[in-house]
Design a protein around this motif. Structure first.
Motif, mmCIF file in Angstrom:
data_model
loop_
_atom_site.group_PDB
_atom_site.id
_atom_site.type_symbol
_atom_site.label_atom_id
_atom_site.label_comp_id
_atom_site.label_asym_id
_atom_site.label_seq_id
_atom_site.Cartn_x
_atom_site.Cartn_y
_atom_site.Cartn_z
ATOM 1 N N LYS A 75 -15.315 9.150 23.507
ATOM 2 C CA LYS A 75 -16.042 8.049 24.146
ATOM 3 C C LYS A 75 -15.655 6.548 23.754
ATOM 4 C CE LYS A 75 -21.200 7.262 24.053
ATOM 5 N NZ LYS A 75 -21.041 6.601 25.177
ATOM 6 N N GLY A 76 -15.526 5.795 24.731
ATOM 7 C CA GLY A 76 -15.213 4.430 24.608
ATOM 8 C C GLY A 76 -13.624 4.400 24.509
ATOM 9 N N ILE A 77 -12.857 5.466 24.732
ATOM 10 C CA ILE A 77 -11.466 5.427 24.744
ATOM 11 C C ILE A 77 -10.738 4.124 25.686
ATOM 12 C CG2 ILE A 77 -11.070 6.920 26.844
ATOM 13 C CD1 ILE A 77 -8.487 8.114 25.126
ATOM 14 N N ASP A 78 -9.795 3.500 25.220
ATOM 15 C CA ASP A 78 -9.040 2.510 25.923
ATOM 16 C C ASP A 78 -8.266 3.257 26.822
ATOM 17 O OD1 ASP A 78 -6.848 0.834 26.584
ATOM 18 O OD2 ASP A 78 -6.691 0.224 24.436
ATOM 19 N N SER A 79 -8.462 2.818 28.034
ATOM 20 C CA SER A 79 -7.880 3.541 29.255
ATOM 21 C C SER A 79 -6.374 3.297 29.185
ATOM 22 C CB SER A 79 -8.434 3.007 30.700
ATOM 23 O OG SER A 79 -9.854 3.430 30.722
ATOM 24 N N GLN A 80 -5.700 2.179 28.492
ATOM 25 C CA GLN A 80 -4.213 2.140 28.239
ATOM 26 C C GLN A 80 -3.855 3.308 27.534
ATOM 27 O OE1 GLN A 80 -2.918 -0.514 29.838
ATOM 28 N NE2 GLN A 80 -4.980 -0.497 30.628
ATOM 29 N N GLU A 81 -4.819 4.255 26.654
ATOM 30 C CA GLU A 81 -4.025 5.366 26.251
ATOM 31 C C GLU A 81 -4.113 6.505 27.241
ATOM 32 O OE1 GLU A 81 -5.928 7.090 22.888
ATOM 33 O OE2 GLU A 81 -6.851 5.263 22.297
ATOM 34 N N ILE A 82 -5.224 6.434 28.469
ATOM 35 C CA ILE A 82 -5.135 7.396 29.421
ATOM 36 C C ILE A 82 -3.861 7.326 30.335
ATOM 37 C CG2 ILE A 82 -6.249 7.918 31.729
ATOM 38 C CD1 ILE A 82 -9.054 7.218 29.898
ATOM 39 N N LEU A 83 -3.285 6.100 30.603
ATOM 40 C CA LEU A 83 -2.405 5.802 31.393
ATOM 41 C C LEU A 83 -1.005 6.052 30.591
ATOM 42 C CD1 LEU A 83 -2.371 2.103 32.882
ATOM 43 C CD2 LEU A 83 -1.989 4.332 34.171
ATOM 44 N N ALA A 84 -1.032 5.959 29.285
ATOM 45 C CA ALA A 84 0.393 6.332 28.443
ATOM 46 C C ALA A 84 0.308 7.732 28.789
ATOM 47 C CB ALA A 84 0.021 5.744 27.121
ATOM 48 N N ARG A 85 -1.026 8.334 28.580
ATOM 49 C CA ARG A 85 -0.604 9.989 28.741
ATOM 50 C C ARG A 85 0.013 10.366 30.132
ATOM 51 N NH1 ARG A 85 -2.926 14.947 27.219
ATOM 52 N NH2 ARG A 85 -1.671 16.403 28.384
ATOM 53 N N ALA A 86 -0.515 9.781 31.089
ATOM 54 C CA ALA A 86 -0.075 9.966 32.423
ATOM 55 C C ALA A 86 1.569 9.663 32.578
ATOM 56 C CB ALA A 86 -0.686 9.243 33.622
ATOM 57 N N HIS A 87 1.844 8.514 31.797
ATOM 58 C CA HIS A 87 3.222 8.030 31.880
ATOM 59 C C HIS A 87 4.119 9.177 31.149
ATOM 60 C CE1 HIS A 87 6.688 5.675 30.318
ATOM 61 N NE2 HIS A 87 6.724 5.427 31.788
ATOM 62 N N ARG A 88 3.545 9.753 29.935
ATOM 63 C CA ARG A 88 4.419 10.737 29.373
ATOM 64 C C ARG A 88 4.543 11.909 30.279
ATOM 65 N NH1 ARG A 88 1.055 9.583 24.881
ATOM 66 N NH2 ARG A 88 0.037 11.533 25.029
ATOM 67 N N GLU A 89 3.653 12.335 31.216
ATOM 68 C CA GLU A 89 4.071 13.588 32.067
ATOM 69 C C GLU A 89 4.995 13.341 33.082
ATOM 70 O OE1 GLU A 89 2.720 16.353 31.736
ATOM 71 O OE2 GLU A 89 0.987 15.895 30.393
ATOM 72 N N ILE A 90 5.048 11.870 33.424
ATOM 73 C CA ILE A 90 6.415 11.484 34.137
ATOM 74 C C ILE A 90 7.687 11.719 33.869
ATOM 75 C CG2 ILE A 90 7.635 9.525 35.287
ATOM 76 C CD1 ILE A 90 4.739 7.997 35.626
ATOM 77 N N GLU A 91 7.662 11.443 32.455
ATOM 78 C CA GLU A 91 9.103 11.687 31.832
ATOM 79 C C GLU A 91 9.489 13.043 31.524
ATOM 80 O OE1 GLU A 91 11.168 8.976 30.731
ATOM 81 O OE2 GLU A 91 10.121 7.999 31.833
ATOM 82 N N SER A 92 8.167 13.825 31.025
ATOM 83 C CA SER A 92 8.395 15.186 30.433
ATOM 84 C C SER A 92 8.687 15.956 31.707
ATOM 85 C CB SER A 92 7.177 15.698 29.938
ATOM 86 O OG SER A 92 6.093 15.909 30.806
ATOM 87 N N LEU A 93 8.315 15.631 33.082
ATOM 88 C CA LEU A 93 8.577 16.457 34.258
ATOM 89 C C LEU A 93 10.180 16.057 34.736
ATOM 90 C CD1 LEU A 93 5.196 16.845 35.572
ATOM 91 C CD2 LEU A 93 6.792 18.591 34.777
ATOM 92 N N GLY A 94 10.700 14.990 34.272
ATOM 93 C CA GLY A 94 12.073 14.536 34.717
ATOM 94 C C GLY A 94 12.071 13.620 35.729
ATOM 95 N N TYR A 95 11.002 12.747 35.765
ATOM 96 C CA TYR A 95 10.802 11.662 36.823
ATOM 97 C C TYR A 95 10.739 10.342 36.106
ATOM 98 C CZ TYR A 95 9.648 15.154 40.585
ATOM 99 O OH TYR A 95 9.873 15.948 41.605
ATOM 100 N N THR A 96 11.047 9.430 36.998
ATOM 101 C CA THR A 96 10.920 7.867 36.328
ATOM 102 C C THR A 96 9.894 7.345 37.488
ATOM 103 O OG1 THR A 96 12.047 6.007 35.720
ATOM 104 C CG2 THR A 96 13.002 6.966 37.496
ATOM 105 N N LEU A 97 9.133 6.297 36.822
ATOM 106 C CA LEU A 97 8.068 5.448 37.588
ATOM 107 C C LEU A 97 8.798 4.531 38.535
ATOM 108 C CD1 LEU A 97 5.173 5.040 38.491
ATOM 109 C CD2 LEU A 97 4.870 3.767 36.632
ATOM 110 N N GLY A 98 8.754 4.556 39.655
ATOM 111 C CA GLY A 98 9.258 3.217 40.622
ATOM 112 C C GLY A 98 8.647 2.094 40.828
ATOM 113 N N ASN A 99 7.516 2.549 41.431
ATOM 114 C CA ASN A 99 6.504 1.224 41.453
ATOM 115 C C ASN A 99 5.170 1.575 41.838
ATOM 116 O OD1 ASN A 99 6.927 1.958 44.524
ATOM 117 N ND2 ASN A 99 5.798 0.135 44.954
ATOM 118 N N ILE A 100 4.141 0.780 41.702
ATOM 119 C CA ILE A 100 2.756 0.947 41.798
ATOM 120 C C ILE A 100 2.036 -0.219 42.703
ATOM 121 C CG2 ILE A 100 0.711 0.643 40.587
ATOM 122 C CD1 ILE A 100 1.805 1.850 38.406
ATOM 123 N N ASP A 101 1.261 0.165 43.584
ATOM 124 C CA ASP A 101 0.504 -0.671 44.579
ATOM 125 C C ASP A 101 -0.829 -0.411 44.275
ATOM 126 O OD1 ASP A 101 0.318 -2.906 45.831
ATOM 127 O OD2 ASP A 101 0.585 -1.904 47.983
#
Ligand code: MG
Length: 163
Positions: A75-101
């Protein structure tokens, strides 16, 4: 079966209603406003749309799967934590983030003065250059619930690249 492409796109959408006595957080940045957004987390609609775009690009379930709004411990979690979690999934599946729009749809308050601060914060959470992040702000021209200033919506796309 065809060889998978070395890059994948993702799309995310989110909407939150306004609520009294809440701080408005967009893209990890506090925006001066007489009301904020309702939500189980800090209700950062832009960060949620981006997280879902990332998870979608990877073919993973949406953020509600990782951060259920029935879990009192977040409850009340900082959404940067949510984003960081999604980012960890990118790395763990062998991808890198290109861009966001992304596009934030809000009748009020004015978002544009805060775009560069939002890019800085998101870039730091996602470990990418600010130049790789696009954020536009638009109104809904008075139409529908967003047009009546009942809430804020956000759309985001992202590209992930196989390492
Ligand atoms: Mg949300």
């Amino acid at each position: 079966m065809n060889t998978p492409l070395p890059f994948r796109i993702g799309y995310g959408y989110d909407i939150h209603p306004f609520a009294e006595n809440r701080t408005l957080i967009l893209g990890g940045v506090e925006i001066p406003s007489d009301k904020g957004l309702a939500g189980h987390s800090d209700a950062d609609v832009l960060s949620h749309a981006i997280a879902d775009a990332i998870l979608g690009a990877l073919g993973l379930p949406d953020i509600g799967h990782y951060f259920p709004n029935t879990d009192p411990s977040i409850k009340g979690i900082d959404s940067q934590e949510i984003l960081a979690r999604a980012h960890r999934e990118i790395e763990s599946l062998g991808y890198t983030l290109g861009n966001i729009d992304a596009t934030v749809v809000a009748e009020a308050p004015k978002i544009s003065p805060h775009l560069s601060a939002m890019k800085r914060r998101l870039g730091s959470t996602l470990n990418i250059a600010q130049e790789a992040i696009g954020i536009k702000a638009t109104t809904n021209e008075g139409l529908g619930s967003i047009g009546r200033a009942e809430g804020i919506a956000a759309h985001a796309v992202c590209l992930v690249i196989k390492k």
